[in-house]
Design a protein around this motif. Structure first.
Motif, PDB file in Angstrom:
ATOM      1  N   UNK A 134      26.387 -63.101 -83.669  1.00  0.00           N
ATOM      2  CA  UNK A 134      25.562 -62.251 -82.809  1.00  0.00           C
ATOM      3  C   UNK A 134      26.196 -60.912 -82.512  1.00  0.00           C
ATOM      4  N   UNK A 135      27.493 -60.743 -82.827  1.00  0.00           N
ATOM      5  CA  UNK A 135      28.120 -59.447 -82.590  1.00  0.00           C
ATOM      6  C   UNK A 135      29.323 -59.286 -83.494  1.00  0.00           C
ATOM      7  N   UNK A 136      29.784 -58.033 -83.602  1.00  0.00           N
ATOM      8  CA  UNK A 136      30.981 -57.725 -84.383  1.00  0.00           C
ATOM      9  C   UNK A 136      31.550 -56.424 -83.849  1.00  0.00           C
ATOM     10  N   UNK A 137      32.861 -56.245 -83.986  1.00  0.00           N
ATOM     11  CA  UNK A 137      33.540 -55.006 -83.597  1.00  0.00           C
ATOM     12  C   UNK A 137      34.208 -54.444 -84.845  1.00  0.00           C
ATOM     13  N   UNK A 138      33.910 -53.166 -85.165  1.00  0.00           N
ATOM     14  CA  UNK A 138      34.369 -52.557 -86.407  1.00  0.00           C
ATOM     15  C   UNK A 138      34.859 -51.140 -86.130  1.00  0.00           C
ATOM     16  N   UNK A 139      35.923 -50.728 -86.801  1.00  0.00           N
ATOM     17  CA  UNK A 139      36.396 -49.357 -86.710  1.00  0.00           C
ATOM     18  C   UNK A 139      35.284 -48.395 -87.124  1.00  0.00           C
ATOM     19  N   UNK A 140      35.151 -47.288 -86.395  1.00  0.00           N
ATOM     20  CA  UNK A 140      34.039 -46.360 -86.622  1.00  0.00           C
ATOM     21  C   UNK A 140      33.988 -45.820 -88.050  1.00  0.00           C
ATOM     22  N   UNK A 141      35.141 -45.747 -88.718  1.00  0.00           N
ATOM     23  CA  UNK A 141      35.169 -45.202 -90.068  1.00  0.00           C
ATOM     24  C   UNK A 141      34.533 -46.087 -91.111  1.00  0.00           C
ATOM     25  N   UNK A 142      34.176 -47.312 -90.725  1.00  0.00           N
ATOM     26  CA  UNK A 142      33.597 -48.263 -91.670  1.00  0.00           C
ATOM     27  C   UNK A 142      32.205 -48.729 -91.208  1.00  0.00           C
ATOM     28  N   UNK A 143      31.609 -47.924 -90.339  1.00  0.00           N
ATOM     29  CA  UNK A 143      30.265 -48.183 -89.828  1.00  0.00           C
ATOM     30  C   UNK A 143      29.316 -47.168 -90.452  1.00  0.00           C
ATOM     31  N   UNK A 144      28.134 -47.623 -90.840  1.00  0.00           N
ATOM     32  CA  UNK A 144      27.127 -46.775 -91.477  1.00  0.00           C
ATOM     33  C   UNK A 144      25.961 -46.509 -90.535  1.00  0.00           C
ATOM     34  N   UNK A 145      25.347 -45.365 -90.692  1.00  0.00           N
ATOM     35  CA  UNK A 145      24.142 -45.044 -89.938  1.00  0.00           C
ATOM     36  C   UNK A 145      22.927 -45.530 -90.728  1.00  0.00           C
ATOM     37  N   UNK A 146      22.054 -46.313 -90.080  1.00  0.00           N
ATOM     38  CA  UNK A 146      20.819 -46.755 -90.730  1.00  0.00           C
ATOM     39  C   UNK A 146      19.737 -45.715 -90.443  1.00  0.00           C
ATOM     40  N   UNK A 147      19.244 -45.027 -91.465  1.00  0.00           N
ATOM     41  CA  UNK A 147      18.266 -43.966 -91.222  1.00  0.00           C
ATOM     42  C   UNK A 147      16.980 -44.493 -90.593  1.00  0.00           C
ATOM     43  N   UNK A 148      16.370 -43.658 -89.781  1.00  0.00           N
ATOM     44  CA  UNK A 148      15.062 -44.005 -89.235  1.00  0.00           C
ATOM     45  C   UNK A 148      14.077 -44.163 -90.386  1.00  0.00           C
ATOM     46  N   UNK A 149      13.157 -45.073 -90.214  1.00  0.00           N
ATOM     47  CA  UNK A 149      12.153 -45.304 -91.243  1.00  0.00           C
ATOM     48  C   UNK A 149      12.466 -46.477 -92.150  1.00  0.00           C
ATOM     49  N   UNK A 150      13.733 -46.895 -92.191  1.00  0.00           N
ATOM     50  CA  UNK A 150      14.078 -48.086 -92.967  1.00  0.00           C
ATOM     51  C   UNK A 150      13.879 -49.322 -92.106  1.00  0.00           C
ATOM     52  N   UNK A 151      13.117 -50.284 -92.599  1.00  0.00           N
ATOM     53  CA  UNK A 151      12.977 -51.541 -91.887  1.00  0.00           C
ATOM     54  C   UNK A 151      14.357 -52.189 -91.775  1.00  0.00           C
ATOM     55  N   UNK A 152      14.808 -52.520 -90.559  1.00  0.00           N
ATOM     56  CA  UNK A 152      16.194 -52.995 -90.417  1.00  0.00           C
ATOM     57  C   UNK A 152      16.483 -54.283 -91.162  1.00  0.00           C
ATOM     58  N   UNK A 153      15.535 -55.208 -91.214  1.00  0.00           N
ATOM     59  CA  UNK A 153      15.775 -56.457 -91.937  1.00  0.00           C
ATOM     60  C   UNK A 153      15.847 -56.208 -93.436  1.00  0.00           C
ATOM     61  N   UNK A 154      14.917 -55.436 -93.957  1.00  0.00           N
ATOM     62  CA  UNK A 154      14.886 -55.172 -95.397  1.00  0.00           C
ATOM     63  C   UNK A 154      15.986 -54.219 -95.825  1.00  0.00           C
ATOM     64  N   UNK A 155      16.560 -53.486 -94.875  1.00  0.00           N
ATOM     65  CA  UNK A 155      17.672 -52.593 -95.192  1.00  0.00           C
ATOM     66  C   UNK A 155      18.996 -53.335 -95.291  1.00  0.00           C
ATOM     67  N   UNK A 156      19.105 -54.517 -94.661  1.00  0.00           N
ATOM     68  CA  UNK A 156      20.385 -55.223 -94.638  1.00  0.00           C
ATOM     69  C   UNK A 156      20.965 -55.447 -96.041  1.00  0.00           C
ATOM     70  N   UNK A 157      20.186 -55.941 -97.021  1.00  0.00           N
ATOM     71  CA  UNK A 157      20.782 -56.163 -98.346  1.00  0.00           C
ATOM     72  C   UNK A 157      21.211 -54.884 -99.062  1.00  0.00           C
ATOM     73  N   UNK A 158      20.749 -53.723 -98.591  1.00  0.00           N
ATOM     74  CA  UNK A 158      21.210 -52.480 -99.197  1.00  0.00           C
ATOM     75  C   UNK A 158      22.718 -52.320 -99.059  1.00  0.00           C
ATOM     76  N   UNK A 159      23.295 -52.955 -98.029  1.00  0.00           N
ATOM     77  CA  UNK A 159      24.712 -52.771 -97.738  1.00  0.00           C
ATOM     78  C   UNK A 159      25.618 -53.507 -98.707  1.00  0.00           C
ATOM     79  N   UNK A 160      25.055 -54.343 -99.571  1.00  0.00           N
ATOM     80  CA  UNK A 160      25.808 -54.924-100.688  1.00  0.00           C
ATOM     81  C   UNK A 160      25.014 -54.745-101.976  1.00  0.00           C
ATOM     82  N   UNK A 161      23.853 -55.387-102.074  1.00  0.00           N
ATOM     83  CA  UNK A 161      23.068 -55.302-103.307  1.00  0.00           C
ATOM     84  C   UNK A 161      22.659 -53.863-103.609  1.00  0.00           C
TER      85      UNK A 161
END
Length: 353
Positions: A134-161
């Motif tokens: 339910x949560x995670x803590x990550x250094x800011x340099x390894x965090x990505x901004x999810x652009x507006x307009x991308x469905x958050x669920x369907x955007x999740x696999x973009x971060x690997x696939x």
């Protein structure tokens, strides 16, 4: 420390079960994220079941994370509470080597810190735990901004696939009118088709299954070749500039290499557990072809990929699952029974608890 609900494997045969884990308090350069969705990657299955060996248990998998910022450290400027953000396959690297300096953190010469299952180099070597939580803590340099307009669920696999297929296409410099081949039509393959089409390429899908012809065309493929058909493979000879091979089972590459033009390249993304048949070096030499590999992407390139996908309305085709469906989803992934990626609704972790 804060407590998060999670699903964990305790051995190679245990499956995934409910637990709680402790997350560290955000340091001055950290971002705390309330996880909304986490994609299920086939590598999660390999790691959870120790199919690649050396898995450290207990293990919370998950490296396709989308969520909302809940706290930031006092030196963080790029993110604020309420921002929608993502975390992919790595949460740290040495930050000092030549690869890191060039924005190629995935090739860190001292080894990147994976989002799960690797020692955390900056926090007492504790094993990182991933996004089935339910949560995670990550250094800011390894965090990505999810652009507006991308469905958050369907955007999740973009971060690997998404980044895994975008990076070699981007590295090769695929442009409008070039010819791209995609081998396999699973989680990686369907993203390769979508991204290559968005780049303006003409896309050929290679599949062993005649049943996937219509699905490939629905995704945008211009041509579908049944790779078991010797005549069809012969007809495709010298027709492609680049091939993205997503198949993670041993298979003969020589017929595929013959479909490349002069200076063409085949990028291997699938990682078979068993040895691959030998490549005929003559096929490479006679047309200056390249056989290469590629590993996800650096943070800058991953952000570039997310922005590209937002611009071109590219997301993964997904099926959302709840926490109590994770073990069934793993079995379905192994059986190829998903079109094309499962995504965990992290709110179900609380509900299940």
């Amino acid at each position: 420390m804060t407590t998060a609900y999670a699903y964990v494997a305790t051995s190679a045969s245990s499956g995934l079960g409910r637990t709680t884990i402790e997350r560290r308090e955000p340091e001055h350069d950290d971002v705390e994220i309330a996880i909304e969705f986490c994609g299920l990657c086939h590598s999660d299955v390999h790691a959870t079941r120790s199919e690649w060996g050396s898995t450290r248990y207990p293990l919370v998998p998950g490296h396709e994370i989308v969520g909302t910022v809940t706290r930031v450290g006092d030196s963080v400027t790029a993110f604020a509470v309420g921002d929608r953000v993502g975390v992919g396959c790595m949460v740290d690297s040495c930050r000092e080597c030549e690869s890191c300096a060039e924005g190629l953190e995935q090739y860190c010469e001292k080894g990147m810190t994976g989002t799960y299952g690797t020692p955390d180099r900056r926090h007492d070597g504790e094993i990182t735990q991933g996004g089935y939580s339910t949560s995670i803590v990550v250094n800011e340099g390894y965090v990505l901004r999810i652009p507006e307009g991308l469905d958050p669920a369907a955007a999740a696999p973009l971060l690997c696939a998404g980044i895994t297929t975008f990076s070699p296409l981007n590295h090769f410099g695929v442009e409008k009118g070039e010819a791209v081949g995609v081998v396999g039509l699973g989680g990686l393959g369907h993203m390769a088709v979508k991204i290559a089409k968005a780049m303006g390429a003409e896309v050929t899908v290679f599949t062993t299954s005649a049943g996937k012809v219509d699905a490939a065309r629905e995704l945008g493929a211009d041509r579908v070749v049944i790779s078991r058909d010797a005549d069809a493979m012969k007809a495709a000879a010298d027709s492609l500039d680049v091939i993205i091979d997503t198949v993670a089972a041993p298979h003969d590459l020589n017929a595929l290499i013959r479909t490349l033009r002069l200076d063409g390249a085949l990028f291997q993304l699938g990682l078979p557990a068993d040895p691959m048949p030998a490549v005929d070096p003559g096929l490479l030499i006679r047309k200056r072809r390249t056989y290469a590999g590629s590993l996800i992407g650096g943070i800058e390139e991953t952000q570039e990929m997310l922005d590209f996908c937002a611009e071109h309305s590219v997301v993964s085709d997904i099926e959302i699952v709840t926490a109590d469906q994770l073990n069934v989803a793993y079995d379905r992934m192994v059986a190829g029974d998903v079109k094309y990626r499962f995504v965990l609704d992290a709110s179900s972790l609380k509900e299940d608890a």
